[in-house]
Scaffold this motif. Structure first.
Motif, PDB file in Angstrom:
ATOM      1  N   ARG A  98      52.330  27.381  53.123  1.00  0.00           N
ATOM      2  CA  ARG A  98      52.270  28.282  52.522  1.00  0.00           C
ATOM      3  C   ARG A  98      50.696  29.266  52.903  1.00  0.00           C
ATOM      4  NH1 ARG A  98      52.036  27.985  46.045  1.00  0.00           N
ATOM      5  NH2 ARG A  98      50.754  26.394  45.796  1.00  0.00           N
ATOM      6  N   TRP A 132      49.735  32.919  52.810  1.00  0.00           N
ATOM      7  CA  TRP A 132      48.736  33.641  52.267  1.00  0.00           C
ATOM      8  C   TRP A 132      47.418  34.467  53.494  1.00  0.00           C
ATOM      9  CZ3 TRP A 132      48.015  35.778  47.526  1.00  0.00           C
ATOM     10  CH2 TRP A 132      46.634  35.333  47.022  1.00  0.00           C
ATOM     11  N   SER A 190      49.205  32.110  46.062  1.00  0.00           N
ATOM     12  CA  SER A 190      51.027  32.092  45.571  1.00  0.00           C
ATOM     13  C   SER A 190      51.471  33.271  45.720  1.00  0.00           C
ATOM     14  CB  SER A 190      51.149  31.150  44.319  1.00  0.00           C
ATOM     15  OG  SER A 190      50.056  31.367  43.031  1.00  0.00           O
ATOM     16  N   ARG A 191      50.313  33.995  44.992  1.00  0.00           N
ATOM     17  CA  ARG A 191      50.803  35.668  44.258  1.00  0.00           C
ATOM     18  C   ARG A 191      50.035  36.634  44.344  1.00  0.00           C
ATOM     19  NH1 ARG A 191      54.745  36.779  40.646  1.00  0.00           N
ATOM     20  NH2 ARG A 191      54.161  38.253  38.683  1.00  0.00           N
ATOM     21  N   THR A 215      55.363  42.913  44.561  1.00  0.00           N
ATOM     22  CA  THR A 215      54.811  41.455  44.461  1.00  0.00           C
ATOM     23  C   THR A 215      55.496  40.529  45.052  1.00  0.00           C
ATOM     24  OG1 THR A 215      55.623  41.904  42.458  1.00  0.00           O
ATOM     25  CG2 THR A 215      55.004  39.761  43.059  1.00  0.00           C
ATOM     26  N   ASP A 267      55.347  36.480  46.122  1.00  0.00           N
ATOM     27  CA  ASP A 267      55.696  35.141  45.422  1.00  0.00           C
ATOM     28  C   ASP A 267      54.902  34.399  46.945  1.00  0.00           C
ATOM     29  OD1 ASP A 267      55.064  35.529  42.628  1.00  0.00           O
ATOM     30  OD2 ASP A 267      57.366  36.180  42.693  1.00  0.00           O
ATOM     31  N   ASP A 284      55.909  29.980  47.221  1.00  0.00           N
ATOM     32  CA  ASP A 284      56.365  28.696  47.565  1.00  0.00           C
ATOM     33  C   ASP A 284      56.557  28.027  48.228  1.00  0.00           C
ATOM     34  OD1 ASP A 284      56.856  29.857  44.368  1.00  0.00           O
ATOM     35  OD2 ASP A 284      58.165  31.341  44.880  1.00  0.00           O
ATOM     36  N   THR A 312      59.141  35.499  48.464  1.00  0.00           N
ATOM     37  CA  THR A 312      59.881  36.456  47.739  1.00  0.00           C
ATOM     38  C   THR A 312      59.109  37.976  47.903  1.00  0.00           C
ATOM     39  OG1 THR A 312      61.044  34.655  46.433  1.00  0.00           O
ATOM     40  CG2 THR A 312      61.206  36.952  45.657  1.00  0.00           C
TER      41      THR A 312
END
Length: 154
Positions: free
Chosen positions: A22, A26, A86-87, A106, A108, A110, A122
């Protein structure tokens, strides 16, 4: 019942399982040095000198994609939500677009897999309708994610 705006009803979602942790995904979304490697459809480029990120709530970003014939596609937006790793929530439009009329992205991220070695990404775009095979925004983002997958795998 209140009337729904076009921005509320036009939307699509793309999900991908990426072979990277992740934090790596990111970084792909938030490091301007990573954008040239993937933030564009096939046969289009995003030169590093055309990328600027201020990744914080209220911070702005810009990037310009350039096609092989020299056509430029400038993109600007404002980060609304930044929750590492994460977001991300951000507006996504062209220079001069009215703030209330721009689509919102948006993203996301995970952890996925037994040891979190993969990431379930996502991606949701509210404000533009899209579907596979549209030769438009959906397919453009889908191709960008293929570029991202190649970047992460290479």
């Amino acid at each position: 019942m209140p009337e729904r705006t076009a921005t509320e009803t036009k939307q699509f979602t793309i999900t991908r399982v990426l072979d990277a942790p992740r934090e790596t995904v990111w970084r792909a979304w938030t490091d301007p040095d990573e954008a040239p490697h993937w933030l564009h459809p096939h046969r289009v480029s995003t030169p590093r000198e055309h990328v600027d990120y201020d990744v914080r709530p209220g911070g702005a970003y810009r990037y310009t994609m350039i096609s092989s014939d020299g056509t430029e596609y400038p993109t600007v937006g404002v980060y609304r939500e930044v929750v590492p790793p994460s977001r991300l929530v951000m507006t996504w439009g062209k220079p001069g677009d009215a703030e209330g009329d721009v689509p919102v992205l948006t993203i996301d991220l995970d952890e996925h897999g037994e040891a979190g070695e993969q990431t379930l990404m996502t991606f949701h775009l509210a404000g533009i309708a899209g579907q596979p095979g549209d030769a438009g925004v959906y397919d453009g983002w889908s191709e960008a994610f293929e570029e991202l997958e190649a970047r992460l795998g290479g």
